[in-house]
Design an enzyme around this catalytic site. Structure first.
Site, mmCIF file in Angstrom:
data_model
loop_
_atom_site.group_PDB
_atom_site.id
_atom_site.type_symbol
_atom_site.label_atom_id
_atom_site.label_comp_id
_atom_site.label_asym_id
_atom_site.label_seq_id
_atom_site.Cartn_x
_atom_site.Cartn_y
_atom_site.Cartn_z
ATOM 1 C CE LYS A 270 -1.928 -1.290 -14.486
ATOM 2 N NZ LYS A 270 -1.979 -1.051 -15.933
ATOM 3 N NE ARG A 345 -3.089 0.454 -23.436
ATOM 4 C CZ ARG A 345 -3.784 0.415 -22.323
ATOM 5 N NH1 ARG A 345 -4.951 -0.193 -22.317
ATOM 6 N NH2 ARG A 345 -3.333 0.966 -21.222
ATOM 7 N NE ARG A 384 -7.865 6.333 -9.504
ATOM 8 C CZ ARG A 384 -7.594 5.601 -10.579
ATOM 9 N NH1 ARG A 384 -7.006 4.420 -10.457
ATOM 10 N NH2 ARG A 384 -7.943 6.044 -11.779
ATOM 11 N NE ARG A 438 -10.550 5.576 -17.348
ATOM 12 C CZ ARG A 438 -10.195 5.928 -16.112
ATOM 13 N NH1 ARG A 438 -10.962 6.772 -15.422
ATOM 14 N NH2 ARG A 438 -9.105 5.444 -15.572
#
Length: 487
Positions: A270, A345, A384, A438
């Site tokens: 993103k 959200r 990452r 998550r």
């Protein structure tokens, strides 16, 4: 060694990580789980309840996520009952929204896919084939006045030949090309069958065909303004069958500026795509975290309320967050439009946002989600590294910094930012265990938001390809918002 292994196993059993147990948790929101565990993960029959929101799931689990048959009930009384695979609706299932409108049919990957029956307000319904959340293939739409359209659909639009049966029992044969009426046979009470009919009259002036009634359950809505049937066009354009009547636009005001909402799970890319979107649209990207910090630092009225909540350890209320967004978008750089990163959200947040936007004469223009399979995300996340100050992201395999040779052990000495040379860091929750939780939270939240706004304005792009290919899909979805010559 055997005694140590047996002792460890018995210790784990003592901590109730095997068999039936109760587990309380605080993230993503407070709640508890009661049910079966296997190798420290929720697996088997169980009940998951979020105590603050009232959301509830009763059914089967595998590896901590919904998997098998289960029932999910949300605080607004919406409900899904059916099959789940890896945390997503998949297989036969029924969904009832907060307006008690029901869909019964097939799902795949969390969206309607296969044969299904969707109810709408005023007794209307669509029965037919769905592909990736859109009516696609053979189907029929039943209107509240008793008229019925039966024909072909493509990507949520009428496409091909179809028959409209009016409430008075007469029929019309029609042909559409990507939503435009291109040929039409006048009403004829003799043609009582839904078989092939010869088109005897062609409308030389194409008529823009209205889409299905605007609902957050259907997809493929083309936001381009539609027009009425031109005066003098042959045939009875304003027939009782609403399929040819003047399109009814949703209530509210026409947007004066673009409002884009961007979603993507951790590791979906993103950040990479948002940089390109900002460059091509000229819109600022707004995250609630950044806006909260800026409002607190500036000492604004809503910023002081946010500071008071944070200092006391309480959650910042939705009203305060909406107020901060309203203050931020009043700045000149948001006059043409802006991008909301990962907000809203929850359904209450979405409703509050819609109310605020309507009050200032605009509305959400497009919701974009970058979709990547969970199995791919685990590989991306666990390798990452990020530059904390700028947010630049690197990966030990796919996007190495120049300082890393690809063979040595990655650490702060070998992983350095290409621009500043500063050491890169890893997020504490960039691991497989945290990622599962998550992702479960992300899917639960985002799926409901996409359902709320509906795919009339929602677009899901495939993030499981090269960044350049993803960017091409994003360009196709957002081209109308780009600056001239930006693509």
């Amino acid at each position: 060694y055997a005694r140590a292994m047996l002792g460890g196993l018995l210790g784990d059993v003592g901590r109730k990580k095997f068999g039936f147990a109760r587990e309380e948790f605080d993230a993503p929101s407070p709640g508890y789980y009661e049910g079966q565990f296997r190798f420290f993960y929720r697996a088997g029959d169980g009940t998951l309840i979020y105590t603050t929101t009232g959301d509830k799931y009763v059914g089967q689990f595998q590896d901590d996520v919904f998997h098998g048959h289960g029932t999910r009930v949300w605080a607004d009384k919406s409900k899904y009952e059916g099959q789940w695979v890896r945390g997503k609706k998949h297989g036969q299932g029924s969904y009832v929204d907060e307006m008690q409108l029901k869909y019964v049919g097939q799902w795949e990957g969390g969206v309607r896919h296969g044969k299904g029956d969707q109810e709408f307000a005023n007794g209307e319904r669509y029965i037919g084939q769905w592909v990736k959340g859109q009516p696609h293939g053979k189907g029929e739409y039943r209107f509240g006045d008793g008229s019925l359209y039966k024909g072909l659909w493509r990507h949520g639009r009428y496409d091909g030949e179809g028959v409209l049966k009016h409430a008075d029992g007469t029929y019309e044969r029609m042909k559409y090309d990507r939503g435009l009426l291109s040929a039409r046979e006048p009403r004829d009470s003799k043609h009582r069958q839904m078989g092939e009919l010869q088109v005897r009259q062609v409308m030389h002036t194409p008529t823009v065909l209205p889409k299905l009634p605007r609902s957050r359950h259907l997809v493929g809505y083309d936001p381009v303004e539609q027009t009425e049937v031109p005066s003098g066009a042959s045939g009875n354009a304003a027939s009782p069958g609403k399929i040819l009547s003047t399109p009814s636009k949703p209530s509210g005001v026409k947007a004066k500026r673009a409002v884009l909402v961007l979603f993507g799970p951790p590791g979906a890319g993103k950040g990479t795509q948002s940089e390109a979107i900002v460059r091509k649209t000229g819109f600022p990207q707004l995250s609630t975290g950044d806006m909260l910090r800026e409002a607190v630092a500036a000492g604004t009225e809503v910023g002081l309320k946010a500071k008071e909540a944070m200092d006391s350890g309480a959650l910042v209320t939705d009203d305060v967050v909406i107020g901060i967004i309203k203050d931020r978008i009043a700045q000149p750089d948001c006059d043409g439009g802006f991008i909301l990163d990962g907000f809203p959200r929850t359904i209450p947040q979405a409703k509050a946002l819609d109310t605020m936007l309507q009050g200032i004469g605009t509305k959400v223009s497009r919701v974009l989600e970058i979709n990547v399979p969970d199995s791919v995300l685990e590989d991306r996340i666990c390798g990452r590294w990020i530059h904390k100050e700028s947010g630049r992201s690197y990966h030990v395999s796919y996007a190495r910094p120049r300082s890393y040779d690809g063979q040595s052990v990655p650490n702060e000495e070998t992983m350095r930012d290409d621009i500043t040379g500063e050491p890169l860091t890893r997020r504490g929750d960039d691991n497989a265990e945290s990622l599962k939780k998550r992702l479960a939270s992300y899917h639960a939240e985002t799926e409901r938001i996409l359902d709320y706004y509906g795919s009339w304005i929602c677009v899901r792009v495939n993030g499981n390809q090269s960044p350049q290919s993803v960017e091409l899909e994003v360009d196709s979805a957002l081209a109308e918002f780009y600056k001239p010559g930006a693509r």
